[in-house]
Structure formats: structure tokens, C-alpha cells
Write an enzyme that holds these catalytic residues in place. Structure first.
Site, PDB file in Angstrom:
ATOM      1  N   CYS A 113       7.919  -1.775   4.017  1.00 26.57           N
ATOM      2  CA  CYS A 113       7.379  -1.306   2.706  1.00 26.57           C
ATOM      3  C   CYS A 113       7.480  -2.304   1.615  1.00 26.57           C
ATOM      4  O   CYS A 113       6.821  -2.364   0.611  1.00 26.57           O
ATOM      5  CB  CYS A 113       7.762  -0.183   2.181  1.00 26.57           C
ATOM      6  N   HIS A 254       7.444   1.246  -5.252  1.00 28.28           N
ATOM      7  CA  HIS A 254       6.866   2.002  -3.850  1.00 28.28           C
ATOM      8  C   HIS A 254       6.760   3.268  -4.048  1.00 28.28           C
ATOM      9  O   HIS A 254       7.531   4.131  -4.312  1.00 28.28           O
ATOM     10  CB  HIS A 254       7.923   1.169  -2.799  1.00 28.28           C
ATOM     11  N   ASN A 284       2.798   7.365   1.720  1.00 30.19           N
ATOM     12  CA  ASN A 284       3.523   6.369   1.881  1.00 30.19           C
ATOM     13  C   ASN A 284       2.517   5.341   2.876  1.00 30.19           C
ATOM     14  O   ASN A 284       2.627   5.675   3.742  1.00 30.19           O
ATOM     15  CB  ASN A 284       4.990   6.371   2.359  1.00 30.19           C
TER      16      ASN A 284
END
Ligand code: COA
Length: 332
Positions: A113, A254, A284
Site C-alpha cells: 500500500c 491511505h 482498500n
């Protein structure tokens, strides 16, 4: 020579996977998912749509918004943990070909990520050293390709998508990326892992039988470490640069879990208006999460030239990174 964040583009697949859809697939509920994660729905790529296809579309938009030709790009860095091919060629090479860009340096980076901010640090270094002028950085994931849709602890979290940005050379310091922090601690490598395929577990019948090709996560441990690390990291980059959190119009964290974002935003005393939130609609999307979120505020007309962004991310590795930079593109 300085590096500036010159443009943004993104691609969002059209198929929506809602919490109601997931209720039919695993033992979960819309209420549980919303309360624990803030996610309402995520996008899933078509079967015939791969990571490089999504990256190509996001890249075309970013190059166009930078006012450049494809041939102006002299480096392509693709951040992904769901590459077209696990070994070779790199997804960046496939993207270069799909964009018709010849004779260009191209490679992937693997930082889960945190990949997009890691790619940003690579682009900044290449430009400041004078080696490159226009670097295309991409965060692209077909995360659905490594998710086990019978595992309720992971399948509710992830989605697909891509974001891209052109980072360009400039002599004007006011346009420049101010600072980037990027770090990792491999001691936590078992918190988020796809055990196969790789040299530890080459593809075999056992890999398939045991589902080792799917992402595994220690969710609760990851959650706690994410809040702690992200908060510390953003506080450090702000204090290193003598910038107050209240002077950041766009905090782009994020997008993994609304509760993590709320905790970090709260620790910085950020208002709701400062914090960019897309996790509710995209889930996500790993390396694509930050550029997709930046693209969202850009397309909504909320991101103006010269306005400061604070990026903050955390992911498998474990890796984490933050960046402080003005948006130095044109509002088209
Ligand atoms: N639906 C219903 N119940 C679920 C569920 C689901 N989709 N997933 C897990 N549960 C259950 C668990 O089985 C557990 O039940 P038990 O208490 O009977 O054992 C209970 O909910 C609590 O599980 P836990 O894992 O402790 O929940 P949590 O509050 O930590 O939330 C996550 C789970 C995954 C949402 C959360 O840990 C998280 O977001 N982690 C970080 C994810 C992340 O950021 N990952 C990527 C980093 S980039």
C-alpha cells in the site's frame, strides 16, 4: 533541479461489489463492515481487465493533464503487488508498450500500500539528480486476483483500481515536492503476506489446495501498528518542515479503514474538510489508493494549483511513507 507533482489521473472499474453482495458470499453483514471499516462498496475489474489495462488508462489521463506527449516520459515506475506477471516482464514494461512509449526505463516496485509514495520518492531522486525530466509513476492493483472470496476477514476490505501521476523537473522551488519519508520494518513481514507463488512456495498443487496464493492478514495487529506508525510519521514530517497540521488543506491518508484514518486525523486535530476520504466507495486499493483519492478531489474541483497535500501510507512489508508537497498541476 526540483521535482514537482505535475498531474494526476485515475481509473475506477465499473463493476461495484457492495456490502450486500458480500453478505451473499460470506458470513458478514453490511452493518459489521460499515462499523468496523467504513466501507460501503468497492470496485472490481472485469475478468479480461488486468492491472496494466487500468494503469494505462490512468496514465493516459495523467500525461494529458500534464500537457505532455507520451514520448516526453523518460521513466515509468509502477507500484503494484498484483502485477500482470509475478516474475517477468514487469508491469511497467507492459504499460510502456500499451502506451506506445519506446526506449524508456521502466520497472516495478513492490511496497504494497505504500507503493505510490515509494514511487514518488524514486521519481524525486531521479529528477533531482538530473537523470530524468518527466517520470510517470503509477499505483495499480487488481487486488481481487489475490483475494479469497470465502475469507470474510480479508474479502470485505479490498478493491481494484489505478492512479497515475507525472512528476516533472522544475527550477521553481515553490512548485517542488517538499519532503518524503519512506521506511520499512521487515520484522513484521508476516502481518500481511501472499505466501505463494514465490521461491518460498513455488506453484504446486499444495499451494492451490491450501490457498497460499491468497492474501493473508493479521488484521487486528496491523490495525494497531498502522495507527501508531502513521500518526508518528505524519507528526515527524510536519515538525521537520515547520508546518502546522491546520495549514494542510488536503490530508490524503491511505484508504484502508475509516477508523484508522479517523484516529490519525484526530491525533493531528484535522477537520473533516481537511481529510480526504474515499474508502467508503473504493475500499482498500493498496498502491492505487492514494492517487485515486487525489484524483477524486482533483475531479471534484477541490484541489487547486499550489495547495499543500500531506500523503500518509502504510502497508505490507511492513512499509510506511509520508510526503509533503504542493499540487503543481493545472486545473483543467
Ligand atoms: N464480518 C463479520 N465478522 C467478522 C468479519 C466480517 N467480515 N471479519 C472478522 N469478523 C469477526 C472475527 O471473526 C472476530 O470474531 P470473534 O470475536 O468471534 O473471534 C470479530 O469479528 C473481531 O475480529 P477482529 O479481527 O478483531 O476485528 P477488528 O475490529 O480488528 O476488524 C479489520 C477487522 C480487518 C476490519 C481490522 O482489523 C482492520 O481494518 N485491520 C487493518 C487492515 C489494514 O489496514 N490492512 C492493510 C494495511 S494497508
Amino acid at each position: 533541479m526540483y521535482a514537482k507533482f505535475h498531474s494526476i489521473g485515475a481509473y475506477v472499474p465499473s463493476t461495484v461489489l457492495s456490502n450486500a453482495d458480500l453478505e451473499k458470499m460470506v458470513d458478514t453483514s453490511d452493518e459489521w463492515i460499515l462499523k468496523r471499516t467504513g466501507i460501503r462498496e468497492r470496485r472490481i475489474a472485469r475478468d479480461d481487465e488486468v492491472t496494466s489495462d487500468m494503469a494505462k488508462i490512468a496514465s493516459e489521463i495523467a500525461i494529458k493533464r500534464a500537457g505532455l506527449n507520451h514520448s516526453d516520459i523518460d521513466l515509468i515506475v509502477c507500484a503494484t503487488v498484483t502485477p500482470d506477471y509475478f516474475n517477468m516482464p514487469s508491469t511497467a514494461c507492459v504499460i510502456a508498450d500499451k502506451l506506445g512509449i519506446k526506449d524508456v526505463q521502466a520497472f516495478d516496485i513492490s511496497a504494497a500500500c505504500s507503493g505510490f509514495v515509494y514511487a514518488l520518492s524514486v521519481a524525486k531522486a531521479f529528477i533531482e539528480s538530473g537523470m530524468k525530466r518527466h517520470v510517470l509513476i503509477i499505483g495499480a492493483e487488481k487486488f481481487s486476483s489475490i483475494v479469497d472470496y470465502t475469507d470474510r476477514s480479508t474479502c470485505i476490505l479490498f478493491g481494484d483500481g489505478a492512479g497515475a501521476s507525472v512528476i516533472s523537473a522544475t527550477n521553481d522551488k515553490s512548485e517542488a515536492i517538499i519532503d518524503i519519508h519512506a521506511s520499512a520494518d521487515g520484522a513484521y513481514s508476516d502481518f500481511l503476506v501472499t505466501p505463494a507463488p514465490g521461491s518460498v512456495n513455488p506453484l504446486s498443487q499444495r499451494v492451490l489446495d491450501e490457498g497460499l496464493n491468497f492474501v493473508q492478514m493479521k488484521g487486528n495487529e496491523t490495525f494497531k501498528l498502522a495507527v501508531k506508525t502513521l500518526t508518528k510519521d505524519v507528526k515527524e514530517i510536519l515538525s521537520d518542515n515547520n508546518i502546522d497540521a491546520k495549514d494542510i488543506p488536503h490530508f490524503v491518508p491511505h484508504q484502508a479503514n475509516y477508523r484508522i484514518i479517523k484516529a490519525v486525523g484526530g491525533a493531528l486535530k484535522m477537520t473533516k474538510e481537511q481529510v480526504v476520504l474515499t474508502v467508503d466507495k473504493y475500499g482498500n486499493t493498496s498502491a492505487a489508493s492514494i492517487p485515486m483519492a487525489i484524483n477524486d478531489i482533483y475531479e471534484a474541483g477541490r484541489l487547486k494549483k499550489g495547495e499543500l497535500m500531506l500523503l500518509d501510507t502504510f502497508g505490507g512489508g511492513l512499509t510506511w511513507a509520508s510526503a509533503l508537497l504542493p499540487f503543481s498541476g493545472d486545473n483543467l
